[in-house]
Design a protein around this motif. Sequence first.
Motif, mmCIF file in Angstrom:
data_model
loop_
_atom_site.group_PDB
_atom_site.id
_atom_site.type_symbol
_atom_site.label_atom_id
_atom_site.label_comp_id
_atom_site.label_asym_id
_atom_site.label_seq_id
_atom_site.Cartn_x
_atom_site.Cartn_y
_atom_site.Cartn_z
ATOM 1 N N SER A 167 0.832 -1.204 0.000
ATOM 2 C CA SER A 167 0.000 0.000 0.000
ATOM 3 C C SER A 167 0.870 1.259 0.000
ATOM 4 N N THR A 168 1.927 1.244 0.797
ATOM 5 C CA THR A 168 2.842 2.386 0.857
ATOM 6 C C THR A 168 3.526 2.610 -0.487
ATOM 7 N N LEU A 204 2.428 1.687 -3.467
ATOM 8 C CA LEU A 204 1.444 2.161 -4.434
ATOM 9 C C LEU A 204 1.192 3.657 -4.264
ATOM 10 N N ASN A 205 1.075 4.105 -3.031
ATOM 11 C CA ASN A 205 0.873 5.527 -2.762
ATOM 12 C C ASN A 205 2.088 6.353 -3.182
ATOM 13 N N PHE A 206 3.266 5.795 -3.024
ATOM 14 C CA PHE A 206 4.497 6.488 -3.391
ATOM 15 C C PHE A 206 4.617 6.638 -4.908
ATOM 16 N N TRP A 207 4.278 5.583 -5.662
ATOM 17 C CA TRP A 207 4.409 5.618 -7.120
ATOM 18 C C TRP A 207 3.303 6.402 -7.811
ATOM 19 N N TYR A 208 2.161 6.456 -7.213
ATOM 20 C CA TYR A 208 1.035 7.142 -7.902
ATOM 21 C C TYR A 208 0.703 8.392 -7.217
#
Length: 141
Positions: free
Chosen positions: A134-135, A137-141
Motif C-alpha cells: 500500500s505504501t 502504491l501511494n508512493f508511485w502514484y
Amino acid sequence: MGVDNKVLKTYYEVSLHNSPKDCWVIINAKAYNVTNFLNDHPGGEEVLLAAAGKDASEEFEEAGHGSAARLMLDEFYVGEIDPSTKNNATLGTTSSTNFVQKQNKIDYYQGKSSRQYVKLLQFLVPIVILGLGSTLLNFWY
C-alpha cells in the motif's frame, strides 16, 4: 460407557498420568484420560493440567458443568477407582519420576510456544506485506 468397568488398583496409578502428553483426572471415583481434550477444554488446558493425576471431583462440580459436559466424560472414561487406595496415592513417587514428569511438561510448553510463534508470524507477515504494498502504491502514484 464404552469401556469395560475396569477397576484401577490405586489412585497412584492415576497420579502417574500427570503431564500434557498423558493427562488423566479422577471425577466422582472414575478415571478419565483427557489428554486429547486439553486443547478443546473451554476453560483452557491449564485447568485440566492443574488437576492432572489428581481427584478433580470438587473442582468439576464447583465449575458448574452441565449435562453436556457430563455426557462428554463417557468418551474419556478409563475405569473405576478403588476408593480404599486414596491415602496411598503419593507412596512410591520417586524423584526421578518427578523429574521426568517435569521435563515432559517443559518439552510440551516449549513446543507449544514455537507453534504460537509460527501462528503469530502467519498473521503478521501478510499484514506487513499489505502495508508495504500500500505504501509503495501511494508512493508511485
